[in-house]
Design a protein around this motif. Structure first.
Motif, PDB file in Angstrom:
ATOM      1  N   SER A 151      -2.696 -38.094  18.623  1.00  0.00           N
ATOM      2  CA  SER A 151      -2.407 -37.687  17.242  1.00  0.00           C
ATOM      3  C   SER A 151      -0.961 -38.023  16.934  1.00  0.00           C
ATOM      4  O   SER A 151      -0.187 -38.368  17.820  1.00  0.00           O
ATOM      5  CB  SER A 151      -2.560 -36.174  17.109  1.00  0.00           C
ATOM      6  N   ALA A 152      -0.596 -37.815  15.689  1.00  0.00           N
ATOM      7  CA  ALA A 152       0.810 -37.910  15.288  1.00  0.00           C
ATOM      8  C   ALA A 152       1.547 -36.665  15.782  1.00  0.00           C
ATOM      9  O   ALA A 152       0.919 -35.629  15.987  1.00  0.00           O
ATOM     10  CB  ALA A 152       0.878 -37.972  13.766  1.00  0.00           C
ATOM     11  N   ARG A 210      -8.645 -35.060   7.547  1.00  0.00           N
ATOM     12  CA  ARG A 210      -7.564 -34.440   8.304  1.00  0.00           C
ATOM     13  C   ARG A 210      -8.083 -33.895   9.637  1.00  0.00           C
ATOM     14  O   ARG A 210      -9.181 -33.375   9.733  1.00  0.00           O
ATOM     15  CB  ARG A 210      -6.923 -33.283   7.502  1.00  0.00           C
ATOM     16  N   GLY A 211      -7.285 -34.030  10.642  1.00  0.00           N
ATOM     17  CA  GLY A 211      -7.701 -33.588  11.974  1.00  0.00           C
ATOM     18  C   GLY A 211      -8.598 -34.618  12.660  1.00  0.00           C
ATOM     19  O   GLY A 211      -9.165 -34.380  13.725  1.00  0.00           O
ATOM     20  N   GLY A 212      -8.716 -35.799  12.051  1.00  0.00           N
ATOM     21  CA  GLY A 212      -9.707 -36.772  12.488  1.00  0.00           C
ATOM     22  C   GLY A 212      -9.431 -37.504  13.788  1.00  0.00           C
ATOM     23  O   GLY A 212     -10.286 -38.251  14.265  1.00  0.00           O
ATOM     24  N   SER A 213      -8.275 -37.282  14.413  1.00  0.00           N
ATOM     25  CA  SER A 213      -8.061 -37.924  15.712  1.00  0.00           C
ATOM     26  C   SER A 213      -9.071 -37.415  16.742  1.00  0.00           C
ATOM     27  O   SER A 213      -9.386 -38.115  17.707  1.00  0.00           O
ATOM     28  CB  SER A 213      -6.648 -37.646  16.233  1.00  0.00           C
ATOM     29  N   LYS A 267       4.672 -31.167  10.313  1.00  0.00           N
ATOM     30  CA  LYS A 267       3.946 -32.208  11.069  1.00  0.00           C
ATOM     31  C   LYS A 267       4.296 -33.579  10.499  1.00  0.00           C
ATOM     32  O   LYS A 267       4.435 -33.724   9.272  1.00  0.00           O
ATOM     33  CB  LYS A 267       2.442 -32.027  10.876  1.00  0.00           C
ATOM     34  N   THR A 316       2.410 -36.086  10.012  1.00  0.00           N
ATOM     35  CA  THR A 316       1.437 -36.536   9.002  1.00  0.00           C
ATOM     36  C   THR A 316       1.768 -35.959   7.621  1.00  0.00           C
ATOM     37  O   THR A 316       1.628 -36.632   6.602  1.00  0.00           O
ATOM     38  CB  THR A 316       0.003 -36.153   9.412  1.00  0.00           C
ATOM     39  N   PHE A 352      -7.248 -41.151  14.302  1.00  0.00           N
ATOM     40  CA  PHE A 352      -7.193 -40.910  12.863  1.00  0.00           C
ATOM     41  C   PHE A 352      -7.538 -42.095  11.962  1.00  0.00           C
ATOM     42  O   PHE A 352      -7.943 -41.885  10.847  1.00  0.00           O
ATOM     43  CB  PHE A 352      -5.793 -40.369  12.509  1.00  0.00           C
ATOM     44  N   GLU A 397       0.113 -41.672  13.758  1.00  0.00           N
ATOM     45  CA  GLU A 397      -0.668 -41.969  14.961  1.00  0.00           C
ATOM     46  C   GLU A 397      -0.252 -43.331  15.534  1.00  0.00           C
ATOM     47  O   GLU A 397      -0.127 -43.493  16.741  1.00  0.00           O
ATOM     48  CB  GLU A 397      -2.162 -41.977  14.623  1.00  0.00           C
TER      49      GLU A 397
HETATM   50  N1  ASP Z   1      -2.489 -36.440  12.117  1.00  0.00           N
HETATM   51  C1  ASP Z   1      -3.708 -36.220  11.406  1.00  0.00           C
HETATM   52  C2  ASP Z   1      -3.650 -34.878  10.706  1.00  0.00           C
HETATM   53  O1  ASP Z   1      -2.659 -34.191  10.772  1.00  0.00           O
HETATM   54  C3  ASP Z   1      -4.902 -36.389  12.266  1.00  0.00           C
HETATM   55  C4  ASP Z   1      -4.946 -35.518  13.506  1.00  0.00           C
HETATM   56  O2  ASP Z   1      -3.941 -34.968  13.949  1.00  0.00           O
HETATM   57  O3  ASP Z   1      -6.038 -35.402  14.071  1.00  0.00           O
HETATM   58  O4  ASP Z   1      -4.618 -34.509  10.091  1.00  0.00           O
END
Ligand code: ASP
Length: 439
Positions: free
Chosen positions: A38-39, A184-187, A49, A51, A170, A116
């Protein structure tokens, strides 16, 4: 050969120290050949964060056509990471090129994806392995969904040389040839996609918690850790707000029966939670596996005498929602009643009125009412189907806590019981159910 794909979340990538912890985990097991990152996430409470910094860059780009002011913060984060890690890579050149491309592409997804991209470049350098760009191996179809076949083929070709590699999570490439992100959160989804493509024996998802808890620790002190979850239980719990893992991440691994293990980067010896196909799953010995809740739903209650005899009634109601592009969460029904539960965000503003008008015109109900500010609470567990009296215990616990159930829905698989309560009763209800089943 046993292969592990390891995905590291934002807190594991937050700074030089946490990245060193990641390296130690990878170096301690030769099976950990493929890494997805992830980032960089928050380093401390109140931190931002990467992102989110990048979404702010896009805001500036849209406004001024250039994002140098916001990008300065992103630049500082990555420069300090490279310095802390004592790497010899020319991060300045990479950042300059990134900034140039941001200005050129002027795209939200491209901008968001750079967190990412940069953290994967750095991690590859730190581990001394190759970097495989998401743009080259992850593909989306025209409708925005993952093009699994093309993606799995491209990833297996990219790793055919047998060398270890780091992938950014991501993002991938859309049907229009441009960079496109998952939600979002897609990693987490990217990790699952790589695991599937390389036919991993396990997908390790490294976070900052030691697995799934039976309920939100902000509601109940020290809830029980769940050792084993089935894919289905995970899907129910994460969809309903348990946010350790993106709820879509099981789809790629489920078809290949690849288990997911949630691990803690900062307590790597903790056992974590295993998420398994039902054939490999042994329940923890409890009736209920977990409880999760989500607020802000709207329930449209519809009554019509002899509804059950009127062929096509449900279709007429649902076609109104379909036309408005609103997805339906649940449809509990009785003989002369049905309710449609939707996420309140989807029907903000005039949409709700249009839906009500549409249902009145097309389905001619006797009564139509709207109930807003409803929380849905899912009590989930395979153990519930074989134990008589579970729902009695659940409703008894709610009654003792003085919580009124406004809606009840039990999935036909008996894997979950969903109750709708007032938003303000959500925490009280989760706590009451937790204490009933876990003591
Ligand atoms: N960096 C992206 C986010 O904050 C994806 C991830 O972390 O999974 O949504």
């Amino acid at each position: 050969m046993t292969l592990k794909v390891c995905k590291f979340g934002g807190t594991s990538m937050a700074d030089g120290n946490t990245m060193q912890a990641v390296k130690k985990i990878i170096d301690s097991d030769a099976k950990r050949k493929y890494v997805v990152v992830s980032a960089p996430g928050k380093r401390f409470n109140g931190d931002v964060k990467v992102t989110d910094l990048l979404y702010a860059c896009y805001g500036e780009l849209k406004e001024k056509g250039d994002c140098s002011q916001s990008f300065a913060k992103v630049r500082a984060r990555f420069e300090s990471i490279v310095k802390e890690l004592n790497l010899s890579m020319d991060i300045k050149a990479v950042l300059d090129e990134t900034q140039r491309r941001l200005n050129e592409e002027q795209s939200e997804d491209f901008t968001a994806s750079r967190g990412e991209y940069l953290s994967a470049r750095i991690m590859a350098e730190l581990l001394g392995v190759k970097f495989i760009d998401g743009e080259d191996v992850v593909f989306f179809k025209e409708d925005g969904r993952l093009d699994g076949e093309k993606t799995y083929r491209a990833i297996s070709q990219a790793v055919a040389d047998g060398a270890n590699a780091v992938f950014p999570g991501f993002y991938g490439r859309g049907a229009d040839g441009k960079v496109k992100t998952f939600s979002r959160g897609g990693s987490d989804i990217s990790g699952a996609v790589v695991a599937r493509a390389v036919n991993a024996s396990v997908y390790e998802n490294w976070t900052d918690v030691s697995g799934f808890l039976a309920c939100d620790p902000r509601i109940v002190d020290n809830p029980r850790r769940i050792k084993n979850l089935s894919y289905k239980e995970l899907r129910e719990l994460s969809y309903m707000g348990a946010n350790v893992l993106h709820s879509e991440s099981i789809f790629p691994v489920r078809k290949a029966n690849i288990p997911i293990v949630i691990k803690n980067t900062f307590r790597p010896d903790d056992e974590g939670t295993s998420i398994l196909p039902i054939s490999q799953y042994t329940p923890d010995g409890t009736v209920v596996t977990g409880i999760a809740g989500k607020k802000n739903f709207t329930v449209i209650l519809i009554e019509k005498n002899h509804m059950n005899n009127e062929i096509g009634f449900v279709r007429k109601v649902l076609s109104v929602l379909e036309r408005e592009g609103v997805s339906v969460e649940h449809i509990p029904s009785g003989i002369d009643t049905m309710s449609v539960v939707v996420d309140s965000e989807e029907i903000q503003g005039y949409k709700l009125e249009q839906i009500i008008e549409g249902i009145k015109n097309e389905a001619d109900p006797d009564v139509i009412r709207v109930m807003e500010n409803v929380a849905l609470i899912a009590t989930v567990g395979h153990g519930m189907s074989s134990s008589i009296g579970t729902s009695a215990r659940l409703f008894d616990a709610m009654a003792r806590a003085n919580v009124n159930a406004k809606m009840i829905d039990q999935g036909s698989s008996e894997l979950n019981i969903i109750v709708g309560v007032k938003n303000e009763d959500c925490e009280k209800c989760i706590s009451a159910i937790y204490h009933e089943f876990f003591g």
